[in-house]
Structures are given as C-alpha cells and as structure tokens.
Design a protein around this motif. Sequence first.
Motif, PDB file in Angstrom:
ATOM      1  N   SER A 197      68.235   1.746 -41.997  1.00 41.61           N
ATOM      2  CA  SER A 197      66.927   1.427 -42.220  1.00 41.61           C
ATOM      3  C   SER A 197      65.932   1.884 -41.134  1.00 41.61           C
ATOM      4  O   SER A 197      66.383   1.651 -39.897  1.00 41.61           O
ATOM      5  CB  SER A 197      66.778  -0.108 -42.804  1.00 41.61           C
ATOM      6  N   GLU A 198      64.764   2.110 -41.386  1.00 41.67           N
ATOM      7  CA  GLU A 198      63.627   2.223 -40.377  1.00 41.67           C
ATOM      8  C   GLU A 198      63.102   1.257 -39.772  1.00 41.67           C
ATOM      9  O   GLU A 198      62.791   0.963 -38.560  1.00 41.67           O
ATOM     10  CB  GLU A 198      62.753   3.319 -40.944  1.00 41.67           C
ATOM     11  N   PHE A 199      62.600   0.129 -40.657  1.00 44.05           N
ATOM     12  CA  PHE A 199      61.889  -0.957 -40.072  1.00 44.05           C
ATOM     13  C   PHE A 199      62.433  -2.248 -40.166  1.00 44.05           C
ATOM     14  O   PHE A 199      62.360  -3.211 -39.295  1.00 44.05           O
ATOM     15  CB  PHE A 199      60.297  -0.974 -40.878  1.00 44.05           C
ATOM     16  N   ALA A 200      63.229  -2.375 -41.152  1.00 44.21           N
ATOM     17  CA  ALA A 200      63.874  -3.752 -41.240  1.00 44.21           C
ATOM     18  C   ALA A 200      65.242  -3.328 -41.154  1.00 44.21           C
ATOM     19  O   ALA A 200      65.930  -2.504 -40.953  1.00 44.21           O
ATOM     20  CB  ALA A 200      63.686  -4.210 -42.841  1.00 44.21           C
ATOM     21  N   PRO A 201      66.171  -4.666 -40.942  1.00 43.74           N
ATOM     22  CA  PRO A 201      67.390  -4.659 -40.707  1.00 43.74           C
ATOM     23  C   PRO A 201      68.078  -3.962 -41.961  1.00 43.74           C
ATOM     24  O   PRO A 201      67.737  -4.098 -42.839  1.00 43.74           O
ATOM     25  CB  PRO A 201      67.837  -5.891 -40.217  1.00 43.74           C
ATOM     26  N   GLY A 202      69.368  -3.514 -41.688  1.00 44.26           N
ATOM     27  CA  GLY A 202      70.194  -3.194 -42.701  1.00 44.26           C
ATOM     28  C   GLY A 202      70.445  -4.028 -43.738  1.00 44.26           C
ATOM     29  O   GLY A 202      70.284  -5.291 -43.634  1.00 44.26           O
ATOM     30  N   GLY A 203      70.922  -3.862 -45.036  1.00 41.39           N
ATOM     31  CA  GLY A 203      71.226  -4.511 -45.989  1.00 41.39           C
ATOM     32  C   GLY A 203      69.811  -4.964 -47.010  1.00 41.39           C
ATOM     33  O   GLY A 203      70.084  -5.929 -47.865  1.00 41.39           O
ATOM     34  N   MET A 204      68.898  -4.477 -46.713  1.00 44.34           N
ATOM     35  CA  MET A 204      67.594  -4.864 -47.689  1.00 44.34           C
ATOM     36  C   MET A 204      66.695  -3.565 -47.861  1.00 44.34           C
ATOM     37  O   MET A 204      66.658  -2.628 -47.197  1.00 44.34           O
ATOM     38  CB  MET A 204      66.836  -6.159 -46.956  1.00 44.34           C
ATOM     39  N   SER A 212      63.318  -0.011 -32.290  1.00 44.20           N
ATOM     40  CA  SER A 212      62.293  -0.042 -31.386  1.00 44.20           C
ATOM     41  C   SER A 212      61.023  -0.863 -31.988  1.00 44.20           C
ATOM     42  O   SER A 212      60.055  -1.113 -31.517  1.00 44.20           O
ATOM     43  CB  SER A 212      61.920   1.034 -30.496  1.00 44.20           C
ATOM     44  N   HIS A 213      61.333  -1.086 -33.413  1.00 44.71           N
ATOM     45  CA  HIS A 213      59.864  -1.202 -34.188  1.00 44.71           C
ATOM     46  C   HIS A 213      60.300  -2.263 -35.213  1.00 44.71           C
ATOM     47  O   HIS A 213      60.108  -1.689 -36.594  1.00 44.71           O
ATOM     48  CB  HIS A 213      59.056  -0.202 -34.710  1.00 44.71           C
ATOM     49  N   PRO A 214      61.313  -3.201 -35.055  1.00 42.40           N
ATOM     50  CA  PRO A 214      61.584  -3.983 -36.299  1.00 42.40           C
ATOM     51  C   PRO A 214      60.276  -4.626 -36.912  1.00 42.40           C
ATOM     52  O   PRO A 214      59.446  -5.114 -36.049  1.00 42.40           O
ATOM     53  CB  PRO A 214      62.495  -5.111 -35.728  1.00 42.40           C
ATOM     54  N   THR A 215      60.103  -5.101 -38.069  1.00 44.49           N
ATOM     55  CA  THR A 215      59.019  -5.311 -38.715  1.00 44.49           C
ATOM     56  C   THR A 215      59.224  -6.360 -39.700  1.00 44.49           C
ATOM     57  O   THR A 215      60.512  -6.373 -40.378  1.00 44.49           O
ATOM     58  CB  THR A 215      58.256  -4.060 -39.412  1.00 44.49           C
TER      59      THR A 215
END
Length: 782
Positions: free
Chosen positions: A410-417, A433-436
């Motif tokens: 995943s690009e912005f959110a953690p995996g699994g969603m 570097s950019h969790p959202t």
Amino acid sequence: MLSAVAARKARLAQNQGQPAPQGTSKPASAPSPPASEPAPRKNSTPAKPTSSAQKPPSKRKPSAPAINPPKQKKPKSQHRKGAQEHSGRYFAQQDVFKAQDDVIVVDNDDNESSVATSSASSGDELPPTRTGGKRAWSPSAPLADSSDEDEDDEADEHVSLDVPQPHVPSSADAPKVLSTFQPAPDQNVFRLPSLGSSSQPKRTVLLLKASETVALLGVYSLTVLRGAVSFAGVSLRASTTAYPVFSPRSSPLPVIQCLRSAPSQDSALPLPALAAHIAEAVSHCDAAIMLQEMHTGIEGLGRICRTFDGFFAPSRWHRNQLMFDLGLDGVYFLPFHTPDITPLITPPGWTVAADTAVPERHQRAAIERHVYLVKGPKNAGKSTFARLVLNRLLCKYRRVAYLECDLGQSEFAPGGMVSLNIVEQPIFGPPFSHPTIPFAAHYIGATSPRSSPSHYLDCIQALIQQYELDVQNAPLDDEQAEDEHGRIVSSIPLVVNTMGWTKGLGADIARKVEDIVGPTAVFSLAGAGIEDDPSYAVSAASTSGHGAPRVHVIESVPPSPGASHHTAADHRNIAILSYFHAVFPPEPPLSPYASPIATSWSTALPLCAQPPYEVDWQAALDKLVLTGAGMEDVVPEEVPTALNCAVVGLVSCQPGTLDTKAPADGPSSLRLPYEQGAAPPLPSVSRCVGLALVRAISPSPKTVLQLLTPVPPHLLDPARVLVMGELQLPVWGMLDYRTLDGGGDVAGYERGKVPYLRWGKGEGAGGERRRVRRNLMRKGQM
C-alpha cells in the motif's frame, strides 16, 4: 601389458588415418586387432604358421572382442582449445588438479567409462570438466534437508555453465556519475544564516546551470527559488512551496536536474538575508533551489527494524570518498554511483503516457470524469508509475484522489486495507515515509484477497460510490475555479493502483475491479499474462456505462539491484512499524476533504513501553469480528488468547446498521461481544478509521482492553467495532531496543521477559526443535 599412453596414441593415429608410430618391437605398440578376428584366449595353444599368406577359413564362430571400441573423440587441438576457453572463463585461479600426477576425465555419457591418463607422460593438460548432472555424493559436503528438495530441483534445472544467463539490469547500467554539479562555496553554494535562534533549521542555496544534476541522500525540504527543475519525473517551477523529500538508500534515489529557463525570470521567494553578491549570482543561474534540513525522527525506524538500520546515512562505499559538506544535518551530497545506491530513472515512455492522459486546459470542460487505472504484474514498477501520475496531476489540480487496491504494498495506509486518500502536495519518498489517515477505508485483514474476494470487491465498490458522490465534484471552501498557482480546484481526479496478482483468480478479480472503477484511461505495464490482456479494459469499461477508456501500454521497469537487500515482507514490516510510531496532527484538518499525513515519528520508546488506551469493552465496544481463513472456528472461550498482541481495525458504523445481540446476564456478560462466524460490517454503512494493537487484556472479572494506536482522539469515539484479520505485528515491533549504552534511563527487557515471545522449547506436539539426520544416504548417492 599395454601402456595406456601408447594405446591412446595408436587409437588417435588410427582414427586420423595415419600409420602407427614405429620404433618399437613390443606387441603393445601395434594397433588393436579388428573386431572380425577372434581374440586370443588365455592358456590357449598358439596356431601353427602356414606357408599361405591367408589363413584358412575357420568354421568356428569368432568370439566377441575383449575390449570395446573406444568412442571417437574430438581432435586434440579442438578439445584443448575448448578446454582452455572453458578454464579461462570460469576458473580465474590456477587449477590445482594440474599439479597432480594423474587426472581423471569424466565424460557426460553414463555408459562410457572414465579414462585415466598420465599428464606427465602425454603432455596434455586437460582441466576437469563439469558434468551436466548432479554432483555425486561427497563425504565433505553435508546432505540437503528433505524440506529443500523442491528448491534444489528447481535451481538445478536452470544452472548451466555453457548457457549464457539473461541480462539483468544492474548498477553498472545506471550512470556512474550521479551529480554533475560541481559545488564551490560562495560561488554556487551559499549557506544562509539561521532566522532568529540557532535552533532554527539550517538552509543552503544551490545555483544550477542547465542540465546539471544533484543527488542527495537524507531527509530535507526542497524549494525552487528560480527557474525550474525536474525531480522524480515531475517539473517543479519557482514557488513558495517547500516539498518534503525522504530519500533513503533502501529505495531508488531521486535526482534533481536543472531545466533550461529564460534569463528574465526573477526569484519567486524573497530572501532579505542575501547579500548583494549572492543576489547577483542568483540572477545569472538557470535555476536556484533552497535545501532545508528536517528533523522528523524517521531515522529512528532503523533502530526498530534492524534490516533498515542506517538507511538514511551513507554506507561504507561513500564514507571513504571525498564528499562536499552542505552544512545540513542528515543531508549528504553523493557525487558518484555506488553498488548500494540506485538512481530513480523514469523511462521516456512513462512521461509521454502520463502527459497524453492528462487533458489540456481547453479539454477539461468537455471531460468531467478523470479516472486513471494502473495495472500490471508484480515487480514491474506499478506503484512507482502510479506515484508519477499522482504527482503530475498535482501540478494541474489542487487535490487528487488516490484509491489503493493493493493490500500487500500500500502507498498511504498500512497493508491489509483498501483506502481512498485525498492528496494535496506531491509525494517524494517511499510508502513508509508518508503514512496517512485515509478519507475512507475498509479493513480486509490480509495481504491478499484470496480468502475473501467478494468482500474485497464490495469494499472497492463502496469506495468508488463514495468518490463519485462526495469527492469528484465536491464543493470546496472557495468558489474560484483556480488557485493562486493556476491549479484547478473545481474537480478532483482519481488514480487507482491495483494489485500485482494477475493470474488465475487474481485475473478475474482484477477484471471485476476494472468493471467497478470504470476508468477513463488505463495504463497497462508490459509483461502481463494472457489472462490480463490490456485490450480487455476497452470492452469492460464500455459495458460499465462510462465509455471506452484510452489504453496505454507502457514498458515495465525491472526491480532495482538494491531491491535484493529488502524483500516485500521487509517493506511491509517497515510500513506498519512506521504507522504505529507516526505522529499525526491532533486537530482535524481545516478542509473535510484532506487526508492528514504524519508530520513526525516518535521512536524514543518501543511499543511495549508506550502508554496504551484502556478501554472497557462493555461500554465502548459493540462488536468483535474475526475474519480470515480459519477464524470461524475460534470459539468464544479462546477469543482473549487469540486477541493478545493482535492487529485490529477500528471500524465505525452508521447508527442502527449494526446487528448485535442483547447483552446476557451472568458470567457470560463479561465476555467480549463476539459472535462466532459473524461477517464483518457492510462496507456501504461502515468505514475503518485506522489500526490498533491489542497490548493486553485484563483477566476476568475485569473487562479492560489495552490498545495502542496512532489515530487522533477525535476519530476514536465513533469506532465501536474491532475487526481482527490475518495481519500480525512484526517481531521487530515486539522487542525493546533500549539499552543503557544508548543513553536511555531504563534498560531493555531481559531475553526471557519479552512480551508475546517464547524463548527455548515449546509445549505440545511439534513444539520442540526439529531434528534432521544428515548421515543417511539416498539410493542415488550410494
């Protein structure tokens, strides 16, 4: 007895049609008898000589020859030439077997016997050839474990010394010089004084000429003061915007390249602290950029996940090189290319495809819907191209929506969603570097939709409907059609990143996703299988009612050489650890259509030492759902054990849409609100606000649940449903990395007291360490 050397010379002379060597009266030097003559028997009476030249015909059937005719071999010169090429190509050192007296040459044919020759007598130097089959058993080499037979068989099928291996792009294919910019203090490099106090971030201005490149490693902010530069495939022009950049060694390194500009352009950012000679130098350059150091604490993630330790600092390849000091903490100037650094190279076809898909200014009124779907196999550069399209759209639109359908990477959110994010500024950095905090999301609880494909498609359908109703043409806070930078604010385009599973069931799911999304442009990376044909998007979108999309088939980019140091599981681990240590803005954003991005990372304390939220599940939770393979077999009595140290999704549902049972009286009322085999909430009436870690569960009769989550408090109140899936916290997140030597006040846990980890032998069947006997030989090894 025949000499082996003499017999070999005689055979070679016979095969070449030359007379046998003379000068010897021994019978051993004579050629071997033909196959038609009977071989002499041992202890037999010799035949009497006759006066006739020919022997009388014998009525007795001749017996078989005692020695089989040798196999015809190549001439000595050709064999020696091939041996020399073979030896010079694969053996750089001198062959140790040449110094021995006897050399045994083994042919590849199974039916042929080995021939022993004396290298000292014949003068031939034949290096040992490698057979095509597997190596025979050797007592000095350990036997392979039975669990590794499949991997060994697969590897042996592709190993060959004579067949050239396919070309794999390596670090040698990339340019050796990363930075053509030649820094000179007080000429093209100026260090600006601090504003006010010494605690202010340091700043440095670089003056660039056309086509000069600058490669930087570390964390910094980039501001274009004059002209334009190309950075990660995006053209950045002079403005007051400071772009945060995260450039570690674990990902391809973006390179700043100066673009040619008109000499009449002036500085867009006033710098009153500049002296007269600095302002004069700025007016003569093609581009001027300002670099400012950033202290976010993201470097501390390397202490937590040791596989990324020191990934924002130069490695040993650069430590011995003479590098220019920019005067910025945590920012390093890289002049040359090294094996551990891979520059980010954007293929020209990517830029052309992205520019073709984005409509021009006079075409934007005719096309109201802009949905760009990126698909392709794994390890083809799909996420990198989707980020490129996102950044190029942000140069023309104030906000861009990003729909993440890849559960593993995943690009912005953690995996699994699956998540829908609203982005307002370009992204320069890897995903961790950019969790959202997403605008809308749904928790699947796995890195693949294999176990719940229908729920996965329902979640994507709900996010697409929410985008079309609430985001696509949402009324913004201002009524102007464009902002001060000339970007469109009346509409929000959408970029869709799909998963890399394109075979079998994955291909069917990918086609369903295209039917649901209905893209206006499809970017298909070359290398997809037959099941994932790019032409399918035309017929699929035409039947969905959105019209036929424009299909762009672009080239794929092979994985970088540095990708071999970190696997996909490593990137998932660093992404989820970055999420749990991230610090998000505590207050809600001013615009309801913005997705808050982490501003810093708190890595001073490990997760096991951070203070958790204490939640009374009788008052704060309405339902607990376990989803995934095998979760329907968990009975209510085992739920507290399964929930310990579990990663759960915090889900909020619309009032009156959750089907819950009335609370029971007695001891059963102290149990968690769990119903065995219950389905997760419907995506159309629920959303996931983030993830949490169950730190501990109080034993009965208490009903206290301890949770760790980076989600801001104002979003936690409506989240009254916990959804547990298959995701687990990495082992790195369970450890306490604090030590007294590192300057901490509290020492780390002892080895036997680490929570949720058991050291030593386990309990139950299969809990002990497996013992493998390596002193048994198989039938083929005897």
